[in-house]
Design an enzyme around this catalytic site. Sequence first.
Site, short mmCIF file in Angstrom:
data_model
loop_
_atom_site.label_atom_id
_atom_site.label_comp_id
_atom_site.label_asym_id
_atom_site.label_seq_id
_atom_site.Cartn_x
_atom_site.Cartn_y
_atom_site.Cartn_z
N LEU A 106 0.89 -1.15 0.00
CA LEU A 106 0.00 0.00 0.00
C LEU A 106 0.93 1.19 0.00
CD1 LEU A 106 -3.03 0.72 0.14
CD2 LEU A 106 -2.81 0.78 2.63
N ASP A 107 0.89 2.02 -1.05
CA ASP A 107 1.95 3.00 -1.22
C ASP A 107 2.05 3.99 -0.06
OD1 ASP A 107 0.61 5.63 -1.87
OD2 ASP A 107 -0.23 4.47 -3.51
N LYS A 108 3.19 4.63 0.04
CA LYS A 108 3.52 5.47 1.19
C LYS A 108 2.49 6.56 1.45
CE LYS A 108 7.38 8.20 3.05
NZ LYS A 108 8.77 8.68 2.79
#
Length: 242
Positions: A106-108
């Site tokens: 889950l991207d930053k």
Amino acid sequence: MRETINSAVRINKFLSQAGLCSRRQADFYVEQGKVTVDGKTAEPGTKVCEGQEVCFNGKPVRMDTQTVYLAYNKPKGIVCTSSKEEGNNIIDAVGYPSRIYPVGRLDKDSQGLILLTNDGEAANEIMKARNYHEKEYEVTVNKRITNDFIQGMRNGVPLSELDTVTRKCTVKKEGPDSFRIILTQGLNRQIRRMCEYFGYRVTKLRRVRVMNIRLGNLKEGSYRKLTPEEIKMLKEELIRER
């Protein structure tokens, strides 16, 4: 300490079953020369037999006796990696007492539900794109949403930078500038790229479901163990796909 395993398995599968990392990450560690079997540097495809000693960065890899399945509400700024070289890594953020690693990414800049486990086989099955596992998101963008935008998102979006077209998906308008989307694939920054194609910019992205596991009212930055019923349903779904 010697590890006991039932039969010879490839080194990447051994490391995955031991809860160190995914098979893909294991291959990377092997290529970097970080893994040894009985003191010899492992190579891709090396098999491990009962009684052999497997080490990662010089430390013995021990098989976990109990599987762990966690749901974590990831805040923005946390990076979904088990690498300690990343200061904001998810493992330190969760702070679980035994070895686990994230299932997928889950991207930053996104937040919400991500699963963590020491069950390498289950993690591999969940991450396989061919299994069409559903992931549900709540998304807010920088301007009012049109019906054309919703329809375009549903029907597949060409992403030239990834040289692909996204799968058809479920999209429902929730408010003037927000929508809900259910994906069955996990391309890099997929929702953000899809929105950018239509001239929109994501301002908030929160994942609320992975397969049968829901975020619910889990507090941001907190985790919980999956319930026995959640684990049962999850495993039944994975078994049906084999």
